[in-house]
Design a protein around this motif. Sequence first.
Motif, short mmCIF file in Angstrom:
data_model
loop_
_atom_site.label_atom_id
_atom_site.label_comp_id
_atom_site.label_asym_id
_atom_site.label_seq_id
_atom_site.Cartn_x
_atom_site.Cartn_y
_atom_site.Cartn_z
N SER A 363 0.83 -1.20 0.00
CA SER A 363 0.00 0.00 0.00
C SER A 363 0.88 1.26 0.00
N THR A 366 1.50 7.26 3.84
CA THR A 366 1.29 8.68 4.10
C THR A 366 1.99 9.05 5.40
N ARG A 402 3.34 9.92 0.32
CA ARG A 402 2.54 11.13 0.49
C ARG A 402 2.91 11.76 1.83
N GLN A 454 -8.30 9.00 7.62
CA GLN A 454 -8.64 9.20 6.21
C GLN A 454 -7.70 8.40 5.31
N ALA A 455 -6.42 8.34 5.67
CA ALA A 455 -5.46 7.57 4.87
C ALA A 455 -5.80 6.08 4.90
N ARG A 457 -8.76 4.76 5.35
CA ARG A 457 -9.96 4.54 4.52
C ARG A 457 -9.63 4.56 3.04
N ALA A 458 -8.58 5.27 2.66
CA ALA A 458 -8.15 5.33 1.26
C ALA A 458 -7.22 4.17 0.89
N GLY A 459 -7.02 3.22 1.81
CA GLY A 459 -6.17 2.08 1.52
C GLY A 459 -4.69 2.36 1.67
N GLN A 460 -4.31 3.42 2.38
CA GLN A 460 -2.92 3.78 2.57
C GLN A 460 -2.46 3.41 3.97
#
Length: 546
Positions: A363, A366, A402, A454-455, A457-460
């Motif tokens: 993955s 971040t 990121r 949030q990261a 949930r975005a798969g990060q």
Amino acid sequence: MTEAAGVISGRAHLVGRLLAINPTGLGGVWLRARHGAPRDRLTAPLFKELGEIRTVSGTVDDLALFGGVDMTESLLRGVPVMRKGLAEGSGPLAVQGAERLTADRASRLAACCDQRRALVLLDEGSQDEALPHRALRDRLAFMLDECAPDSLSDPVSARSTLDAAARLAECRLTDKETDALVSVAARLGLSDLRAPLLAAETLRTLKALSDTAAPEILLGCAAQLVFGHRALPQDEAATPPPPAEEPSQPDRPDDGGDADADAAFAQNMLVDAISTSLPADVLISLTSRSAVARGQGKGIARRSVLRGRPLPSRAGKVSSGSRVDLLATLSAAAPWQALRNATPGRTAVRPEDIRIRQYKERSERTIIFAVDMSGSAAFARLAEGKGAIEHLLGRAYSERDRVALVTFRDAGAELVLPPTRALTRAKRSLQGLHAGGATPLAAGMKAALDVAAQAVRAGQTPHLVIISDGRANCALDGSNDRQQARSDALLLARHVRSAGIPVTLLDSGARTSPALAELAQSLGTEVHSLKRSSASAALDGLVPTL
């Protein structure tokens, strides 16, 4: 194995000749290079010396690689049908994609190595991938790296392969040579007993190969070839304490002290030669890839049905986004055709035969910087703090991570930079930072935790970097209650730890406060100090962590 006599000046050339002479005693070579010209530069002389060599992919199925009972043919014929594997035989075996071998497959290949077969591990792994399995690496005497010089410091005058192989049984090591190899291995921090054994076998093979080179040159060559890539970088190697001074003794007859001094001097020369045999960045690269193998470094590995490195197919149902492995599906259905009364020329496939492709991917990561811009932490060190953040941002950018930036001061926290890969934008956001006010540490951690959620949930994979002195004096409700502020910060720290988010905690104060040490304990991490004089140097030590 019919190479003629001559002078050998290349490392890959010499490694190939040694393996051709003594494949059973030396195990093989770990070759670390990208596919293409960098690898061809090393494999050309190596494979020329080894002669006929069989190359297999590390992802081929176990039946094709190791052989065994062919279930498909056995069911069709009604009798057991044995199939020979690619790994069977006595010649050299080259394995592509060695960094992707599973532990089970690596163990079975190690057994092949123990059964007197030379292995060539072709490692194409990048910085964010694990090293080949240690069970294989420890059994191989040599390593060739595209970043290391291929030339030898002392060219070896060599006889032909056949002549050297015939002389190998006659060659022996002296006690002094054995003691030197064992002592040097201990000084380099090599705990695996295979290392000095492989070095001794290498020296014995070098003696069979060349009888004109000086013994100390052959000893140094063997130590460099075997110990060079196993040695730790200089800053990680254990330094023995200086010997205590002994009281002066009256003059006595010579009892061998000069011989001991000569042996120690020779060992020091060997250690120095080994330290320079591979560039420092190669050793550091191997160390950081070892950290990846322990779960550090880039984002977590996960299975995918769309992209990544291929894994063996699995039984499953066809769904949106999944890919059917046609070959594996037909192989699963083939043994049952006689029982299913299939139409001649057609294959009857049932739902239980379906095989779905699967892959392994890492993955995205971040890195979230939570920076204390309050008066207690940043008035005197704002410029150094910005420099430290820029240094870490550059590291993150080089890994294609990121980055996000959260600052906290006065009564709250602010997301200055949402997750991005734009390094210029990140540096521009640092220029407008101002220091002063209270320290709402809990608010900063809460804002960073929201970005991490949030990261996820975005798969990060989020990684939190907190830069603060830990002296919280502003609670979540905005009050200036120090005790409540401390309690809020510890509560948020426990939330971060329970969420499984890795944290790097950097102390921006002159000395580590008890409050920051307590915060580190709640986070389950350690405190790293940013010294006023060398922030960048301190951050360089955190590269495996980040």
